[in-house]
Design an enzyme around this catalytic site. Sequence first.
Site, mmCIF file in Angstrom:
data_model
loop_
_atom_site.group_PDB
_atom_site.id
_atom_site.type_symbol
_atom_site.label_atom_id
_atom_site.label_comp_id
_atom_site.label_asym_id
_atom_site.label_seq_id
_atom_site.Cartn_x
_atom_site.Cartn_y
_atom_site.Cartn_z
ATOM 1 C CB ALA A 61 -3.213 4.179 -1.232
ATOM 2 N N GLY A 100 -4.961 -0.065 1.449
ATOM 3 C CA GLY A 100 -4.340 -0.742 0.311
ATOM 4 C C GLY A 100 -3.364 -1.825 0.756
ATOM 5 C CD GLU A 103 -8.154 -2.115 -0.923
ATOM 6 O OE1 GLU A 103 -7.473 -1.079 -0.851
ATOM 7 O OE2 GLU A 103 -9.182 -2.204 -1.599
ATOM 8 C CD GLU A 123 -9.096 1.476 2.278
ATOM 9 O OE1 GLU A 123 -9.622 1.073 3.343
ATOM 10 O OE2 GLU A 123 -8.368 0.768 1.570
HETATM 11 C C1 LIG Z 1 -1.073 2.940 11.951
HETATM 12 C C2 LIG Z 1 -0.189 3.812 11.058
HETATM 13 C C3 LIG Z 1 0.132 3.125 9.778
HETATM 14 C C4 LIG Z 1 1.149 4.094 11.808
HETATM 15 O O1 LIG Z 1 0.884 4.809 12.968
HETATM 16 P P1 LIG Z 1 2.075 5.507 13.790
HETATM 17 O O2 LIG Z 1 3.177 4.534 13.968
HETATM 18 O O3 LIG Z 1 1.457 6.118 15.008
HETATM 19 O O4 LIG Z 1 2.662 6.638 12.857
HETATM 20 P P2 LIG Z 1 1.963 7.944 12.296
HETATM 21 O O5 LIG Z 1 2.444 9.117 13.076
HETATM 22 O O6 LIG Z 1 0.514 7.794 12.189
HETATM 23 O O7 LIG Z 1 2.554 8.006 10.834
HETATM 24 C C5 LIG Z 1 3.933 8.229 10.604
HETATM 25 C C6 LIG Z 1 4.061 9.096 9.369
HETATM 26 O O8 LIG Z 1 3.619 8.352 8.246
HETATM 27 C C7 LIG Z 1 2.626 9.074 7.536
HETATM 28 N N1 LIG Z 1 1.683 8.103 6.967
HETATM 29 C C8 LIG Z 1 1.054 7.118 7.591
HETATM 30 N N2 LIG Z 1 0.291 6.410 6.757
HETATM 31 C C9 LIG Z 1 0.445 6.987 5.554
HETATM 32 C C10 LIG Z 1 -0.094 6.728 4.267
HETATM 33 N N3 LIG Z 1 -0.946 5.706 4.046
HETATM 34 N N4 LIG Z 1 0.271 7.536 3.263
HETATM 35 C C11 LIG Z 1 1.125 8.568 3.461
HETATM 36 N N5 LIG Z 1 1.670 8.871 4.656
HETATM 37 C C12 LIG Z 1 1.327 8.081 5.680
HETATM 38 C C13 LIG Z 1 1.972 9.941 8.582
HETATM 39 O O9 LIG Z 1 1.358 11.041 7.987
HETATM 40 C C14 LIG Z 1 3.194 10.334 9.446
HETATM 41 O O10 LIG Z 1 3.890 11.372 8.806
HETATM 42 P P3 LIG Z 1 3.698 12.892 9.258
HETATM 43 O O11 LIG Z 1 3.855 12.930 10.756
HETATM 44 O O12 LIG Z 1 2.300 13.300 8.874
HETATM 45 O O13 LIG Z 1 4.738 13.629 8.510
HETATM 46 C C15 LIG Z 1 -0.883 5.161 10.815
HETATM 47 O O14 LIG Z 1 0.028 6.053 10.206
HETATM 48 C C16 LIG Z 1 -2.097 5.074 9.952
HETATM 49 O O15 LIG Z 1 -3.156 4.774 10.440
HETATM 50 N N6 LIG Z 1 -1.927 5.394 8.673
HETATM 51 C C17 LIG Z 1 -3.016 5.493 7.710
HETATM 52 C C18 LIG Z 1 -3.549 4.162 7.323
HETATM 53 C C19 LIG Z 1 -4.627 4.332 6.295
HETATM 54 O O16 LIG Z 1 -5.586 5.021 6.508
HETATM 55 N N7 LIG Z 1 -4.460 3.679 5.163
HETATM 56 C C20 LIG Z 1 -5.361 3.768 4.064
HETATM 57 C C21 LIG Z 1 -4.838 4.695 3.015
HETATM 58 S S1 LIG Z 1 -5.986 4.923 1.686
HETATM 59 C C22 LIG Z 1 -5.844 3.496 0.829
HETATM 60 O O17 LIG Z 1 -5.069 2.663 1.162
HETATM 61 C C23 LIG Z 1 -6.727 3.399 -0.333
HETATM 62 C C24 LIG Z 1 -6.681 2.326 -1.108
HETATM 63 C C25 LIG Z 1 -7.639 2.211 -2.211
HETATM 64 C C26 LIG Z 1 -7.001 2.302 -3.564
HETATM 65 C C27 LIG Z 1 -6.726 3.649 -3.941
HETATM 66 C C28 LIG Z 1 -6.647 3.806 -5.413
HETATM 67 C C29 LIG Z 1 -6.434 5.225 -5.685
HETATM 68 C C30 LIG Z 1 -6.643 5.648 -7.080
HETATM 69 C C31 LIG Z 1 -8.055 5.675 -7.511
HETATM 70 C C32 LIG Z 1 -8.350 6.853 -8.301
HETATM 71 C C33 LIG Z 1 -9.738 6.766 -8.878
HETATM 72 C C34 LIG Z 1 -10.344 8.092 -9.051
HETATM 73 C C35 LIG Z 1 -10.351 8.582 -10.443
HETATM 74 C C36 LIG Z 1 -10.839 9.946 -10.437
HETATM 75 C C37 LIG Z 1 -10.977 10.441 -11.819
HETATM 76 O O18 LIG Z 1 -11.337 9.658 -12.704
HETATM 77 O O19 LIG Z 1 -10.768 11.635 -11.994
#
Ligand SMILES: CC(C)(COP(=O)(O)OP(=O)(O)OC[C@H]1O[C@@H](n2cnc3c(N)ncnc32)[C@H](O)[C@@H]1OP(=O)(O)O)[C@@H](O)C(=O)NCCC(=O)NCCSC(=O)/C=C/CCCCCCCCCCCCC(=O)O
Length: 715
Positions: A61, A100, A103, A123
């Site tokens: 996500a 995500g 997923e 997550e």
């Molecule tokens: C391994 C990586 C993917 C890559 O690593 P690397 O090559 O070393 O590069 P990085 O330097 O880490 O990243 C490069 C830039 O990319 C940005 N980045 C990376 N991942 C993301 C991302 N997922 N989103 C946004 N940006 C991202 C990173 O910041 C770098 O940019 P900058 O230098 O900062 O400018 C590595 O990046 C990595 O590990 N990434 C994260 C992976 C991760 O953790 N993924 C999980 C994300 S959470 C998720 O997926 C959740 C899913 C569940 C569903 C969600 C549903 C949401 C809605 C629900 C709402 C319900 C609540 C209701 C409340 C109410 O009722 O009020």
Amino acid sequence: MAELSLVSGSVGLITLQSPPVNALSAAVRRGIVDTMQRAVSDPKVRSVVICGQNGVFCGGADIREFGSTMTGPPLVPMIHAIEAADKPVVAAIEGSALGGGLELALGCHYRISHAKARLGLPEVTLGLLPAAGGSQRLPRLIGVPAALDLITTGRHVTAAEALKLGFVDQVTDQNTVEAAVQFALSVVGQSLESRRISSLPCPCPVDVDALFEGVMQRVRQSARGAIAPVACVQAVRAAATLPYAQGMQREQELMATLFTSGQARALQYCFFSQRAVSRWSMPSGARWDTCKPKPVTKAAVIGLGTMGRGITVALAQAGLSVVAVETQPQQLKAGQRAVSDMLERAAQRLGVPSAVQGVRYSQELQAVADAHLVIEAVFEDMALKEQLFKQLSSICKPDTLLCTNTSALDIDHLASQTHRPQQVVGMHFFAPAHVMKLLEVVYGPRSAPQAVATAMALGKRMGKVSVAVGNCRGFVGNRMLMPYVEEALFLLEEGATPETVDHALEEFGFPMGVFRMSDLSGLDVGWRVRKAAGLVEPGKMSRVRQGRRYSPLGDLLCEQGRFGQKTGQGWYLYETPGSREARPDPWLHSFLEEYRARQGLVSRRIDSQEVQERCLYALINEGFNILQESIAAGPEDIDMIYVFGYGWPRHRGGPMFYASQVGLPRVLQRLEHYQQLHPDVPHLQPSSLLWRLVSSGSPPIHRWREVIRKPHSAL
Ligand SMILES: CC(C)(COP(=O)(O)OP(=O)(O)OC[C@H]1O[C@@H](n2cnc3c(N)ncnc32)[C@H](O)[C@@H]1OP(=O)(O)O)[C@@H](O)C(=O)NCCC(=O)NCCSC(=O)/C=C/CCCCCCCCCCCCC(=O)O
């Protein structure tokens, strides 16, 4: 965004297009929904492959969207529609399939992964749970124990492990998209019933209750107050005990609580801050994107004590050729053995070739002559380091970078011993240096931006979170630690015990309270520093030194030979010297009572709130001074130093983020309150930056820099 193309005559290839990691932003989700609908309704398409642009499947996500109102198609129905499709859908996983992203892949009917891909549900590390069906599908596919492990730790696994666990179907070291297309062609016409994970029963262990109770106990203990790991266990329990639809409902309920929590905000702040600190800047205006680091292939380490050994290991593991110099023959022999053992053990653990051959040892300082970068890690003694820097200045090539691992001494003074002050920086590692993630790169007023860029790049190569900071006593981390430790000592004088102070700090989330930590690192370390600063007056009990309040308690223990774990006695008692289990010490309690009586101090009951406020707010206040003086470029730098170097609980985001969550007016008001009670304690005097932030309306943390930079009156 996502694009649909027809390949091999009948395969609909959906490519996610959102650099750098194809995160599932609203636009990408809209693209997937749209392309899937077109693929399903197009009679030419008989199977579908989903892949990501630029060799990355999907990083999950889009975390940046979590801070604002979510728009666009939601993930859960999108993944259900993929799973429900009557044409086979294959995920072609390259690079990463995380959160995500995984997923989404679990909603596909098949998963083909490149051998170098990393997969996982991280997550929990963002204060969330896999709430796009991950907590319900993964246990159905690989069983409850394995799913619990992946979901509660968030660890990334290799494609080989994913294959073994059973959540990818095939691993290839060839072109993954081509392999997935061939696979998709081969499964056309086969029943998809058994491929829809949500329709599978969850393989349930015999005694579900006992399993979950045990896991919950372990998870609560290691979570140190973090709520997401606990919710992850609850969600997997729902998968194991409820039908899929009800499990999904539970997943959503748990997610709703986590999603808006302060902990999730703190952990997501840490995610971005960890990356932001690599974009360093100096007060001169020099920045990461305008300075090119110099290539470093040959490094030298001087001194093979604990720090020197760890630094040597870290450099060798990063692929550098290292020469380690130690002038004491016995120490050289012991150091060589220890370094070789560490390198061999690490190689065995990681299944990679050992880096032992990359290190050579010498008793002669001359051996560092051809290094591109030298790191001194000799005893923390200014005279010794002065002498060494003079020698290095004449031995090394003119462009060699001279670095010191000092934890507090003046970098600029050391630079002034050389003919190349611009080539001198601090590289402050944390023990054990090959394990701890933090590196403070300390620049003095004369350090060249390129020297900083080179040290930062080397830190990155060693896998460190490197933070560039300015030169002052203790730099950022240790400078902020001083008021924290002092407050803890004052609390003992006023009636607390080491146990009550440590309990309050561990309750906050530190792995160890200040006194257990001090016993572990050795009370003599601080004693030596205080002696060098002229603060120690042997046998004297006076509580004012150098014009301010002082507690001689640590000095008095050291005078009795109580140095902590290594001597079996410190703030606690240990079974034998070197043993780790700290026990309350009745002697220490009587000693404290006697001390208070002799000082005329009346002991009072001190609660956890006071301990936390006085120790933590004093530390935070020093953080504001550091920002005010531009020693750290921004609050993220301080926070990452504390999270990666000092055990600050990540789910509280670091000291400055914590202050922003508590509320700056509240921090200010409590500091003023304590300062009135203890007017002789300067570190309780609220920082002028804290005042300015509060009078600017306490802006959110990402806007503090605007206030820091604003010119202000000295009045
Ligand atoms: C391994 C990586 C993917 C890559 O690593 P690397 O090559 O070393 O590069 P990085 O330097 O880490 O990243 C490069 C830039 O990319 C940005 N980045 C990376 N991942 C993301 C991302 N997922 N989103 C946004 N940006 C991202 C990173 O910041 C770098 O940019 P900058 O230098 O900062 O400018 C590595 O990046 C990595 O590990 N990434 C994260 C992976 C991760 O953790 N993924 C999980 C994300 S959470 C998720 O997926 C959740 C899913 C569940 C569903 C969600 C549903 C949401 C809605 C629900 C709402 C319900 C609540 C209701 C409340 C109410 O009722 O009020």
